[in-house]
Design a protein around this motif. Sequence first.
Motif, PDB file in Angstrom:
ATOM      1  N   ALA A 302       0.858  -1.182  -0.066  1.00  0.00           N
ATOM      2  CA  ALA A 302      -0.111   0.117   0.047  1.00  0.00           C
ATOM      3  C   ALA A 302       0.834   1.049   0.031  1.00  0.00           C
ATOM      4  O   ALA A 302       1.793   1.340   0.697  1.00  0.00           O
ATOM      5  CB  ALA A 302      -0.899   0.034   1.398  1.00  0.00           C
ATOM      6  N   VAL A 303       0.590   2.103  -0.779  1.00  0.00           N
ATOM      7  CA  VAL A 303       1.241   3.452  -1.050  1.00  0.00           C
ATOM      8  C   VAL A 303       0.338   4.690  -0.766  1.00  0.00           C
ATOM      9  O   VAL A 303      -0.836   4.467  -1.148  1.00  0.00           O
ATOM     10  CB  VAL A 303       2.096   3.735  -2.361  1.00  0.00           C
ATOM     11  N   CYS A 304       0.675   5.751   0.094  1.00  0.00           N
ATOM     12  CA  CYS A 304      -0.111   6.814   0.299  1.00  0.00           C
ATOM     13  C   CYS A 304       0.440   8.185  -0.361  1.00  0.00           C
ATOM     14  O   CYS A 304       1.607   8.384  -0.153  1.00  0.00           O
ATOM     15  CB  CYS A 304      -0.470   7.189   1.644  1.00  0.00           C
ATOM     16  N   GLU A 305      -0.499   8.986  -1.062  1.00  0.00           N
ATOM     17  CA  GLU A 305       0.181  10.137  -1.558  1.00  0.00           C
ATOM     18  C   GLU A 305       0.674  11.091  -0.874  1.00  0.00           C
ATOM     19  O   GLU A 305       0.154  11.475   0.332  1.00  0.00           O
ATOM     20  CB  GLU A 305      -0.891  10.739  -2.505  1.00  0.00           C
ATOM     21  N   HIS A 306       1.840  11.790  -1.348  1.00  0.00           N
ATOM     22  CA  HIS A 306       2.228  12.768  -0.279  1.00  0.00           C
ATOM     23  C   HIS A 306       1.580  14.190  -0.688  1.00  0.00           C
ATOM     24  O   HIS A 306       0.943  14.610  -1.908  1.00  0.00           O
ATOM     25  CB  HIS A 306       3.754  13.266  -1.197  1.00  0.00           C
ATOM     26  N   ILE A 307       1.480  14.829   0.250  1.00  0.00           N
ATOM     27  CA  ILE A 307       1.138  16.389   0.413  1.00  0.00           C
ATOM     28  C   ILE A 307       2.020  17.285   1.188  1.00  0.00           C
ATOM     29  O   ILE A 307       2.227  16.959   2.286  1.00  0.00           O
ATOM     30  CB  ILE A 307      -0.500  16.546   0.724  1.00  0.00           C
ATOM     31  N   SER A 308       2.214  18.366   0.629  1.00  0.00           N
ATOM     32  CA  SER A 308       3.247  19.260   1.110  1.00  0.00           C
ATOM     33  C   SER A 308       2.586  20.176   1.891  1.00  0.00           C
ATOM     34  O   SER A 308       3.191  20.870   3.010  1.00  0.00           O
ATOM     35  CB  SER A 308       4.094  19.779   0.162  1.00  0.00           C
ATOM     36  N   GLU A 314      -7.523  24.903  -1.590  1.00  0.00           N
ATOM     37  CA  GLU A 314      -8.202  24.232  -2.537  1.00  0.00           C
ATOM     38  C   GLU A 314      -8.403  22.574  -2.296  1.00  0.00           C
ATOM     39  O   GLU A 314      -7.351  22.237  -1.586  1.00  0.00           O
ATOM     40  CB  GLU A 314      -7.419  24.311  -4.027  1.00  0.00           C
ATOM     41  N   GLU A 315      -9.510  22.014  -2.835  1.00  0.00           N
ATOM     42  CA  GLU A 315      -9.475  20.684  -2.610  1.00  0.00           C
ATOM     43  C   GLU A 315      -8.607  19.994  -3.528  1.00  0.00           C
ATOM     44  O   GLU A 315      -8.189  20.053  -4.576  1.00  0.00           O
ATOM     45  CB  GLU A 315     -11.059  20.084  -3.288  1.00  0.00           C
ATOM     46  N   HIS A 316      -7.933  18.845  -2.825  1.00  0.00           N
ATOM     47  CA  HIS A 316      -7.120  17.859  -3.611  1.00  0.00           C
ATOM     48  C   HIS A 316      -7.415  16.646  -3.173  1.00  0.00           C
ATOM     49  O   HIS A 316      -7.632  16.317  -1.807  1.00  0.00           O
ATOM     50  CB  HIS A 316      -5.635  18.403  -3.362  1.00  0.00           C
ATOM     51  N   MET A 317      -7.376  15.689  -4.122  1.00  0.00           N
ATOM     52  CA  MET A 317      -7.831  14.244  -3.821  1.00  0.00           C
ATOM     53  C   MET A 317      -6.552  13.478  -3.484  1.00  0.00           C
ATOM     54  O   MET A 317      -5.662  13.326  -4.476  1.00  0.00           O
ATOM     55  CB  MET A 317      -8.824  13.662  -4.829  1.00  0.00           C
ATOM     56  N   LEU A 318      -6.325  12.939  -2.488  1.00  0.00           N
ATOM     57  CA  LEU A 318      -5.175  12.190  -2.171  1.00  0.00           C
ATOM     58  C   LEU A 318      -5.454  10.725  -2.307  1.00  0.00           C
ATOM     59  O   LEU A 318      -6.554  10.057  -1.813  1.00  0.00           O
ATOM     60  CB  LEU A 318      -4.957  12.385  -0.651  1.00  0.00           C
ATOM     61  N   LEU A 348     -10.301  18.555   1.907  1.00  0.00           N
ATOM     62  CA  LEU A 348     -11.256  19.322   2.539  1.00  0.00           C
ATOM     63  C   LEU A 348     -11.897  18.612   3.893  1.00  0.00           C
ATOM     64  O   LEU A 348     -12.297  18.983   4.703  1.00  0.00           O
ATOM     65  CB  LEU A 348     -12.408  19.641   1.747  1.00  0.00           C
ATOM     66  N   ASN A 349     -11.692  17.362   3.698  1.00  0.00           N
ATOM     67  CA  ASN A 349     -12.444  16.546   4.993  1.00  0.00           C
ATOM     68  C   ASN A 349     -11.242  15.917   5.921  1.00  0.00           C
ATOM     69  O   ASN A 349     -11.458  15.331   6.825  1.00  0.00           O
ATOM     70  CB  ASN A 349     -13.022  15.408   4.261  1.00  0.00           C
ATOM     71  N   LEU A 350     -10.041  16.291   5.512  1.00  0.00           N
ATOM     72  CA  LEU A 350      -8.819  15.463   6.397  1.00  0.00           C
ATOM     73  C   LEU A 350      -8.684  16.428   7.533  1.00  0.00           C
ATOM     74  O   LEU A 350      -8.044  15.935   8.413  1.00  0.00           O
ATOM     75  CB  LEU A 350      -7.516  15.568   5.405  1.00  0.00           C
ATOM     76  N   GLY A 351      -8.707  17.762   7.577  1.00  0.00           N
ATOM     77  CA  GLY A 351      -8.629  18.496   8.778  1.00  0.00           C
ATOM     78  C   GLY A 351      -6.849  18.381   8.952  1.00  0.00           C
ATOM     79  O   GLY A 351      -6.427  18.429  10.152  1.00  0.00           O
TER      80      GLY A 351
END
Length: 381
Positions: A302-308, A314-318, A348-351
């Motif tokens: 399993a791999v999870c996308e990076h967000i900086s 703005e909404e970003h889908m991870l 937007l739902n991750l907080g």
Amino acid sequence: MGSNSWMLQNVAEFVDEEKRRVIDMACDEELIVVGVSGWNGEARVYDIKTGELKFKLQCNNLGDTPAPFSHDNIMVWLGKSIIVTVGTNDNTLSVWDRSGTMLAQDLHKDKEKIAEMKRIKAMEDDDLKAYVDEKTAGMSEEEKYGFSMTFAFGIVENKKKLISMTVQDDLIYGGFDGGFFLIGNTDGEWKIIKEVKLDYEVVEIEVAGNWIAIGKVNEEGKKIFSLWNPEKEEMVEDLKVDLKRFRSCKFIYPYIFIIGGRRDADNTGVEIWNVEKGEMVRHLLKEEKEYEFISTNGKFLAVCEHISSWTSGEEHMLKLAVYNVDQLIDQDIPEESLWSQSYEYSTLNLGGEHIRAVLNDKYLIVNHGRSKFSIKEITQE
């Protein structure tokens, strides 16, 4: 012959309203452990069957440190009978039993220097001033300030400052600048049971089949590995592959799966290498996304996308992606024919949460929101 297709079915969703900013995650068949990023220095431990918060672990000693300087990232591991945590701010390594009782802490640090620091910090103001004046005589103002700050923040020199770590069963391997050490339980006492001196900084330690892979950065800026034989307690082989400066990796020997990259390296997707042959098997998801977290149970990856940053608003889908390991290492299967399962989660739902996903033999456990975990069962179609 078995099926080459699998399903991930949602079997439970757990809620913890106090869970915030999970940065690391581990699981086995009984427990989920998460390390958080922030100012409380906590790890949180859950029952994997019920989602109940069993207990919290205080993983650093920064309670007296002012908030701007006490931010910490708590990293977590699970052994057979222990939980291991590291606070990256003050390099606090703690060993706990599975009921949350501390068994040992900071065995890699100089206990005499720590005791001396506590003694100095407990001095009355006049005595502390006299002590500092004596020790800083002849120093520049800048040097005096730096010396004073070591006491203000309780900074103790540590020649074995952790740079990398892994846990195999109930043995803890810690890498530092100059070698690595093993922590284990001998006759009921947790202690450093072996120290191996090397002439380089150990930037990676990973379980690699029956060996422990010890990684360094060479003069060309590449990561290279040697193998440590735990039974013979000796280095047995230098692996044949020079790898980019990746973010994170997992071994399923003789294969290594790496994500991320520094400098001008391609930081997208997942590179898969056969380290015995020194050959790349495939570059999965090349030029697609950058990933920041990787997990495997030996059968699935399993791999999870990076967000900086979340600051744009703005909404970003991870993305979270799951693959079958046997298919990934089979070069006869083109990427478009690989079985995979992907999920996307809105920022937007991750907080402020990162996507984190870990695997045990039966389940995929996903941290994907301000308060939520999902448990997905892996079944073969």
